[in-house]
Enzyme design. Structure first.
Site, PDB file in Angstrom:
ATOM      1  N   ASP A  55       0.828  -1.206   0.000  1.00 53.03           N
ATOM      2  CA  ASP A  55       0.000   0.000   0.000  1.00 53.03           C
ATOM      3  C   ASP A  55       0.858   1.250   0.000  1.00 53.03           C
ATOM      4  O   ASP A  55       1.792   1.377   0.797  1.00 53.03           O
ATOM      5  CB  ASP A  55      -0.898   0.014   1.240  1.00 53.03           C
ATOM      6  CG  ASP A  55      -2.031  -0.983   1.115  1.00 53.03           C
ATOM      7  OD1 ASP A  55      -2.711  -0.969   0.075  1.00 53.03           O
ATOM      8  OD2 ASP A  55      -2.224  -1.791   2.047  1.00 53.03           O
ATOM      9  N   ASP A 177      -6.955  -5.027  -4.481  1.00 49.45           N
ATOM     10  CA  ASP A 177      -7.467  -4.566  -3.186  1.00 49.45           C
ATOM     11  C   ASP A 177      -8.562  -3.503  -3.237  1.00 49.45           C
ATOM     12  O   ASP A 177      -9.327  -3.405  -2.285  1.00 49.45           O
ATOM     13  CB  ASP A 177      -6.302  -4.080  -2.305  1.00 49.45           C
ATOM     14  CG  ASP A 177      -6.686  -3.968  -0.830  1.00 49.45           C
ATOM     15  OD1 ASP A 177      -7.639  -4.661  -0.415  1.00 49.45           O
ATOM     16  OD2 ASP A 177      -6.049  -3.196  -0.094  1.00 49.45           O
TER      17      ASP A 177
HETATM   18 ZN   LIG Z   1      -4.269  -2.161  -0.329  1.00 48.72          ZN
END
Ligand SMILES: [Zn+2]
Ligand SMILES: *[C@@H]1O[C@H](CO)[C@@H](O)[C@H](O)[C@H]1NC(C)=O
Length: 999
Positions: A55, A177
């Site tokens: 991320d 995601d």
């Molecule tokens: Zn993510």
């Protein structure tokens, strides 16, 4: 020195040689897939996909993640991951890995030695280290605006192109995601040239159905406007989200059993694990259509110690395949998503077609991820505003040429803002789902980008305007603060218009309590008004100067403002007496619109489109949902991701409001005060075809112990039959139906949150004749929960975490300690017939997204830029404005004499009929720009990393016909570039800047 030179030359030659080896045959696609591992045609092939999901900020900031700082928050260090993976790949030729987030990869790459870089180049060109997706980040899909998502993909993909050539070009999009998937995102990916698309999150009911019906893979027809297969994208739903199957997680962040293959060890577990693996492989294969399946072997920030994963996977492959001699027909291999896709393509099946999208996403009956459509509304607005400023910066970098980068104001550049904007697209950034300190860091990065662009813009304005001034960027105009305009006797207001159409705009600036004279670029006085709105609970006056202005396409107009020596004139705003004493309805109107307010409640009551003679009774007010903190049916609380009201009916903030009427020649406003923390100005400027509702909400009170989700709701009697319409990332419109999904029988378990959809720029309702549209200034969640009604969530302040990992309640702090965030925004309301609606909302949405940039300049230092060149008060970068359907989507510097240019047709096929706006349009680019002439034009794919005529994509046979072979790229004549409805065309133009530009 000479030795250094020769060393560098040798190094260069060496790289060239390797680059040549990498380049391979003419057809890059063929080569790429030929590097894929061998499979067994008569067996079930299990493609193991080693990967890490990194991320770009979430619980930690981007840099904390890269360096592995703050491991007390979350153990994660991307630099170690890449170090470790590369070593593990070099150690064993059969291993493969994909990498995704280019911002991290580029950080890492730039810190490697030439030798390490060379080793990585080889791994990449051998197909052992492949890139998937290749954006700077893995962007969110609900709250992103299409143009910003194109920008971030362009940045990442071109880093790969420049670094690895065609070897490095990702063949698959990989959004494992993001919390739901937009149709426009799929369309953009198709136009970028991807062969396929993989993701992990979709509604749990949808997934279950797809597993049973073996419809985990389909062709997504992602546009109703573009000719197939232009926006067709093969789409694969991953079996386990993006995680490994249960019990097979061998990262240092996991605690599953390693494979212990020594039969003498008391820990020996091969038999059990292998049987388990064979079993789950066979079960998984029942949900997919070919004799190939995938397993994602990795997760968030995995592979910091890559050896753990790879060592166990090596053993797994060897042990499972050894069973083939005992009759097993399961073949396991290291693979990549692209190589799996290649096998599916070779299978030559006919695939069903999907035409809707994957919103909203729910992972359980009371777990709709529809809160993040609105979470962190101020960051969402700052992101949208920064997108605009980046386009301004990009354009001026081109229009002013080299004088923009280095000038009297220092070194300016668009690069930093471009990168910060790309980072802001990440699925925990603009989505509002990061921790607070990370959200602060996204804003910090944007602000640093703004600073460098402000230098560039100053350099450019001085050069193009031939005058050095003290430029002032009033970044707090949203709260009516600008020290220069509030104190100066004289100042200039420069209005830069980033659109390729002439615009008119009402400038509004905080000033002192004086009268002012405003002159336009030709020195003529223009009408102006000063209005004074006392802030609530304060005696102070807050005068604002209003004047109408216009700016040419891709250019600026300079207005000069001089204070007169009279104190505040008699305000002609004739404020209405307090409500109780007023009689008759409150009305504001201009030549196009009238808005009537209920005299008893002070709320909006009716809108009339005077051009069409169309009246619609419509009320508007603010309400709040009481955020669930979990209940008997389910413990799920409302949080940063998830919206869960505890009741289906929201509470009205107020049944009646205090109002104040402001009317003068330049504006008519009704000020409504709903409460100590919610107010609104309903406004009409002359010439405007929309009603503007500027709301101010916050700090949302929470002392009563209730988290609150605030909505603005419009109610009418329109018979809308359960339907409403929302945009997909600012482009095509999708029909939504209450309690309904187009592709499965929905069991609706959350009547409010389960009907919320992302609104990037607009939402509307219609009865088939009349259309009520609301344009937003940022992404918000919206719905229509009753016929004739539509609502937008503007703010949320919550007391509980929603248990999706962020670990914080969404309690954004305001200015002072212990206070909550105040948010201001605008909704533009349009009332039309369905035939006329699109013309208004498409064009107005562009004017809103790329509103003129206001730059002020103080007097005193207005010195000539160069001797003998008179100052310019007006400038246009275009020789003529573009026709209304054609939007100049991108104008950015690409190389020393190359410019990136994107043109977009902003209408859909069916919608611009009334004004003929949905026709193909042809424009002449040859002499369009005044700053440069185009010598050569090359058309590319959407992200500008492939020449269009050389790009080819895998073809898929669909149930709707096919294989549809792509159309040959149209031949390119710069003097006649034609755009079809909703088409975007991307060009790299070799240009020569006009001499006059560089005095
Ligand atoms: Zn993510
Ligand atoms: C794919 O299948 C179609 C229809 O069965 C067939 O006509 C075509 O030749 C096949 N293509 C390949 C490359 O096998």
């Amino acid at each position: 020195m000479a030795a250094g030179f020769w060393a560098r030359l040798l190094l260069r030659l060496w790289f060239l040689a390797v680059a040549f080896l990498c380049a391979g045959a003419e057809d890059g696609r063929f080569d790429y897939y030929e590097l894929c591992p061998a499979t067994q045609p008569s067996m079930l092939n299990v493609h193991l996909l080693p990967h890490t999901h990194d991320d770009v900020g979430w619980l930690k900031t981007v840099d904390q993640y890269f360096y592995g700082a703050r491991n007390d928050i979350q153990h994660a260090g991307v630099q170690y991951i890449l170090d470790s993976v590369v070593s593990a790949l070099l150690a064993n030729k059969s291993r493969r890995f994909i990498y995704v987030e280019i911002v991290f990869f580029s950080y890492w790459w730039n810190k490697q030695t030439a030798q390490r870089q060379q080793e990585v180049r080889q791994l990449v060109c051998q197909g052992r280290f492949q890139f998937a997706n290749g954006g700077w980040v893995m962007n969110d899909e609900a709250t992103t605006y299409y143009a910003a998502s194109i920008d971030q993909m362009t940045l990442g993909l071109n880093f790969l192109k420049d670094t690895f050539g065609d070897c490095g070009r990702p063949r698959v999009a990989w959004h494992i995601d993001p919390f739901g998937h937009s149709r426009e995102q799929a369309s953009l990916f198709a136009q970028m040239g991807f062969d396929g698309y993989f993701f992990g999150r979709l509604d749990y009911q949808d997934k279950k159905r797809r597993e049973i019906q073996r419809e985990m893979e389909q062709v997504w027809r992602a546009s109703v406007n573009l000719q197939p297969p232009h926006a067709d994208l093969f789409t694969s739903v991953l079996p386990n989200g993006y995680n490994p199957p249960p019990d097979l997680c061998w990262d240092m962040l996991c605690s599953d059993y390693p494979l212990v293959d020594d039969p003498d060890s008391p820990e020996y577990n091969v038999k059990g694990l292998i049987n388990y693996f064979l079993n789950i492989s066979a079960i998984q294969a029942q949900h997919y259509r070919t004799n190939h399946i995938v397993m994602t072997m990795g997760s968030d920030f995995h592979y910091e110690n890559a050896n753990m994963w790879f060592k166990n996977l090596d053993k797994l492959i060897q042990l499972v395949n050894a069973q083939q001699s005992n009759g097993s027909s399961i073949n396991v291999l290291y693979s990549t998503p692209a190589c799996y896709l290649w096998e599916l393509n070779k299978a030559n099946l006919t695939w069903s077609v999907k035409q809707d999208d994957f919103f909203p996403y729910a992972d359980g009956p009371h777990q709709f991820w529809t809160g993040y459509f609105t979470s962190r509304p101020a960051l969402k607005r700052y992101e949208r505003l920064s997108h605009k400023f980046l386009q301004v910066c990009n354009q001026l970098e081109v229009l002013a040429g080299p004088a923009a980068s280095v000038g009297s104001y220092g070194q300016g550049s668009s690069a930093r803002l471009r990168q910060a904007m790309a980072v802001a697209q990440h699925h925990d950034a603009v989505s509002g789902t990061s921790k607070q300190h990370v959200a602060n860091d996204y804003a910090r990065q944007l602000a640093a980008g703004w600073e460098e662009c402000q230098v560039l813009v100053s350099n450019a304005l001085a050069s193009l305007g031939s005058s050095k001034k003290d430029f002032v960027f009033c970044n707090q105009l949203n709260i009516s603060v600008c020290p220069l305009s509030q104190t100066a006797n004289h100042f200039q207001a420069i209005l830069y218009n980033p659109l390729a159409w002439t615009i008119t705009w009402t400038v509004r600036l905080p000033v002192g309590a004086w009268a002012y004279n405003v002159r336009d670029p030709s020195g003529q006085s223009v009408p102006s008004e000063v209005i004074d709105i006392p802030a609530k609970g304060s005696e102070n006056s807050h005068p604002e100067l209003i004047f109408p202005a216009s700016a040419p396409p891709l250019g600026f107009s300079i207005y000069s403002v001089t204070r007169l020596s009279v104190r505040t004139p008699q305000f002609r705003d004739c404020c209405s007496p307090p409500m109780a004493q007023s009689s008759g309805p409150l009305v504001i109107q201009n030549e196009h619109l009238r808005a009537i307010f209920d005299p008893n409640t002070g709320l909006l009551q009716e809108i009339e489109n005077l051009d069409l003679g169309l009246r619609l009774p419509v009320s508007q007010s603010f309400y709040w949902y009481n955020a669930s903190t979990g209940d008997i049916t389910h413990p799920q609380a409302s949080g940063a991701y998830i919206f869960r009201p505890d009741k289906t009916k929201p509470f009205p903030l107020r049944h009646w409001v205090n109002t104040r009427l402001v009317k003068n020649a330049l504006v008519q406003e009704v000020h409504q005060n709903f409460s100590a923390w919610c107010s609104q100005v309903v406004r009409l400027y002359p010439g405007q075809r929309h009603l503007e509702l500027e709301w101010t909400v916050g700090p949302v009170p929470i002392r009563d112990g209730f988290g609150k989700e605030i909505i603005s709701r419009f109610d009418s009697q329109l018979k809308t039959n359960g339907r409403f319409y929302t945009d997909s990332n600012g482009r095509e419109i999708l029909e939504r139906r209450r309690d309904y999904r187009p592709t499965w029988d929905l069991n609706q378990t959350e009547p409010v949150a389960g009907n919320y959809y992302p609104v990037s720029s607009r939402i509307y309702i219609t009865d088939g004749q009349v259309q009520l549209t609301v344009l937003t200034d940022r992404s918000q969640g919206g719905s229509s929960l009753r016929d004739g009604s539509l609502e937008l969530m503007v703010h949320r302040r919550l007391l509980m975490d929603d248990n999706r990992g962020v670990g914080e309640a969404l309690l954004e702090p305001g200015d002072g300690p212990g206070t909550g965030l105040v948010v201001r925004g605008r909704h533009l309301v349009l009332l039309d017939t369905v035939e006329t609606a699109a013309a208004g909302h498409r064009l107005q949405a562009q004017r809103e997204a790329l509103a003129p940039q206001l730059v002020l300049a103080s007097p005193g230092q207005d010195v000539p830029y160069s001797p003998g060149s008179p100052a310019r008060t007006q400038f246009s970068g275009l020789r003529r404005e573009l026709p209304p359907p054609v939007h100049l989507l991108t104008l950015a510097l690409w190389g020393p004499s190359t410019v990136l240019l994107r043109l977009e047709h902003i209408f859909e096929r069916e919608e611009g009929r009334a004004f003929n706006l949905s026709q193909p349009v042809t424009v002449d680019l040859q002499d369009l720009f005044s700053a440069f002439t185009i010598n050569r034009l090359e058309e590319t794919t959407l992200a500008a990393d492939q020449t269009l005529s050389k790009a080819s994509r895998l073809q898929w046979r669909t149930s709707m016909g096919g294989p549809t072979s792509p159309h040959p790229a149209p031949s390119l004549d710069p003097s006649a570039v034609t755009l079809q409805p909703m088409e975007i065309r991307t060009f790299l133009a070799s240009v020569t800047w006009s001499e006059a530009w560089h005095r």
